[in-house]
Motif scaffolding. Structure first.
Motif, PDB file in Angstrom:
ATOM      1  N   HIS A  61      29.431 -31.365  46.618  1.00 53.27           N
ATOM      2  CA  HIS A  61      29.607 -32.526  45.731  1.00 53.27           C
ATOM      3  C   HIS A  61      29.619 -33.818  46.529  1.00 53.27           C
ATOM      4  CE1 HIS A  61      30.812 -34.681  42.103  1.00 53.27           C
ATOM      5  NE2 HIS A  61      31.614 -35.391  42.888  1.00 53.27           N
ATOM      6  N   HIS A 219      32.111 -34.287  36.495  1.00 48.74           N
ATOM      7  CA  HIS A 219      33.481 -34.516  36.964  1.00 48.74           C
ATOM      8  C   HIS A 219      34.407 -34.145  35.808  1.00 48.74           C
ATOM      9  CE1 HIS A 219      30.981 -37.379  39.282  1.00 48.74           C
ATOM     10  NE2 HIS A 219      31.830 -37.154  40.264  1.00 48.74           N
ATOM     11  N   HIS A 283      36.269 -31.255  40.869  1.00 53.30           N
ATOM     12  CA  HIS A 283      37.669 -31.683  40.846  1.00 53.30           C
ATOM     13  C   HIS A 283      38.626 -30.724  40.146  1.00 53.30           C
ATOM     14  CE1 HIS A 283      36.025 -34.974  42.883  1.00 53.30           C
ATOM     15  NE2 HIS A 283      35.463 -35.529  41.816  1.00 53.30           N
ATOM     16  N   ASP A 336      32.648 -35.747  48.160  1.00 57.12           N
ATOM     17  CA  ASP A 336      32.625 -36.892  47.258  1.00 57.12           C
ATOM     18  C   ASP A 336      31.954 -38.063  47.996  1.00 57.12           C
ATOM     19  OD1 ASP A 336      32.960 -37.874  44.724  1.00 57.12           O
ATOM     20  OD2 ASP A 336      35.104 -37.541  44.657  1.00 57.12           O
TER      21      ASP A 336
HETATM   22 ZN    ZN Z   1      32.090 -37.347  42.418  1.00 55.64          ZN
END
Ligand code: ZN
Length: 424
Positions: A61, A219, A283, A336
């Motif tokens: 990610h 997300h 997440h 991220d």
């Molecule tokens: Zn992200």
């Protein structure tokens, strides 16, 4: 070519002392003890000496669009403030800035041993102008918050960009086989989040995923404010979304996960279950007991991308690694973007994970950056491990004979690397 190292960690069976890998073209053709490999395979020997050879890392990610925002946004009081801060930064950037940012991101990810990246971009139209130096699964990040009535057009325009890329790669294949082989990767769609992408946009992405057999990512349940918005119709994210004109009629006593699964109707959740394995859910920090009940009941499972350092930056609730793992979820690591992280190093990500979960065995932590994301990207037979038939995407780090997997995770500095059979 034969590559010899003091130890080869295949992630597919026991580590091999005095091991070697035979590479032909862009693939691994043999792996085993050096003595045997050199008997059965011809080729030049690259001796890496006292190093550990292992599969290249896979970042599950990332948003390379925002590489140029490193250090620009200090931690904010709330997640919503961070969204406002990144929006302010983004408004200063041009297409040229984003291109430079994405290309810099590729360089940085590679420098830290990443050979494959699942990269979300808000600019699929720029992809044809980017030069990826590592394998890339491009996800078009989609938002229709200001025009939910145009959800289908938003999705279809992105699909067109991504498909034209596939065609360009096909025509390049005859000219520059190696480069094309690296670029022609899977693509997917990324409805940004439940609070920025409409139900119609999610539905359209699912339809396309079924026709095109592509991957999906989003997300989900990232922040407390997201839960507050959907469950309590309150809080800073609710107020902000309402203020920019988002229809708020889906904010009624539901958790983000419940909404994503189509709950509370178990019938709907069951129906959705069939397609969940297409999804990489990023997440999943904020889960209630009712969410865990839904996860237990679900027929199929999505994959989960956890981003330890971005998680720390935001101060989210503890990630439920043990519970998700025991429910059979495939968990992967991601970095991220640099708008909430310091670097694109998966070594640093594994160390942050280890601080968070010191009881998890280092070997299992290494799986979060190799075999697990390979499975999430549906490339478990080609990536994330060393065995005949997988891509020759490798890295090597020094070893002093200590605990093997601890040493790998603790490694700092730039590793030796090979991508698609080419020493970097
Ligand atoms: Zn992200």
């Amino acid at each position: 070519m034969l590559i010899r190292a003091r130890i080869v960690v295949t992630m597919h069976g026991e580590p091999i002392d005095n091991g070697a890998v035979a590479v032909s073209g862009n693939r691994i053709v043999d792996v085993g003890r050096f003595d045997g490999i050199k008997t059965h395979n011809a080729g030049d020997v690259v001796d890496l000496g006292e190093q550990v050879l292992l599969p290249g890392f896979i970042n599950a990610h990332c948003h390379l669009d925002y590489t140029c925002l490193r250090g620009k946004i200090p931690p904010q009081k709330s997640f919503t403030d961070w969204i406002k801060a990144i929006n302010a930064e983004k408004s200063q950037l041009s297409g040229k800035d984003y291109l430079a940012s994405i290309n810099d991101g590729f360089k940085e990810a590679k420098r830290f041993g990443t050979t494959t990246i699942a990269n979300l971009t808000a600019f699929p139209e720029l992809i044809s102008r980017v030069q990826p130096t590592i394998r890339t699964c491009w996800f078009a990040e989609l938002i229709d918050i200001r025009a939910p009535e145009h959800a289908n057009e938003v999705v279809d325009a992105a699909v067109e960009s991504l498909k034209s890329l596939e065609c360009a790669d096909m025509s390049a294949l005859s000219k520059r086989r190696h480069v094309a082989a690296l670029q022609m990767q899977r693509w997917g769609l990324a409805p940004h989040a439940l609070f920025t992408a409409s139900k119609d946009l999610f539905r359209r992405c699912e339809e396309i995923a079924q026709h095109e057999h592509i991957l999906l990512t989003t997300h989900l349940a990232e922040s407390r404010e997201e839960t507050e918005m959907f469950r309590d119709s309150a809080g800073p994210l609710y107020d902000f979304m309402k203020s920019i004109g988002r229809p708020m009629d889906d904010c009624r006593n539901r958790t983000p996960l419940g909404l994503f699964l189509g709950a509370p109707s178990p019938r709907t959740a069951g129906k959705l279950g069939g397609a969940l394995s297409n999804w990489i859910v990023a997440h999943l920090n904020e889960l209630s007991e009712s969410d865990f009940e839904l996860l237990e009941r679900s027929n199929s499972k999505f994959h989960v991308a956890h981003c330890p350092r971005s998680h720390n930056y935001f101060g989210h609730s503890a990630f439920a690694f043990d519970r998700l793992r025991s429910l059979g979820f495939n968990i992967c690591l991601g970095t991220d973007s640099l708008a909430s992280n310091e670097s694109l190093s998966l070594f640093a990500e594994m160390r942050a994970f280890q601080n968070e979960f010191p009881s998890v065995a280092p070997e299992e932590i290494l799986k979060l950056a190799t075999v697990n994301p390979a499975r999430a990207l549906r490339q478990e037979e080609e990536l994330g491990k060393i065995c005949p038939g997988t891509y020759a995407d490798l890295l090597a780090v020094p070893s002093n004979g200590g605990d093997l997997f601890e040493e790998i995770i603790a490694s700092v500095g730039e590793p030796w690397m090979m991508i698609a059979g080419q020493v970097q």
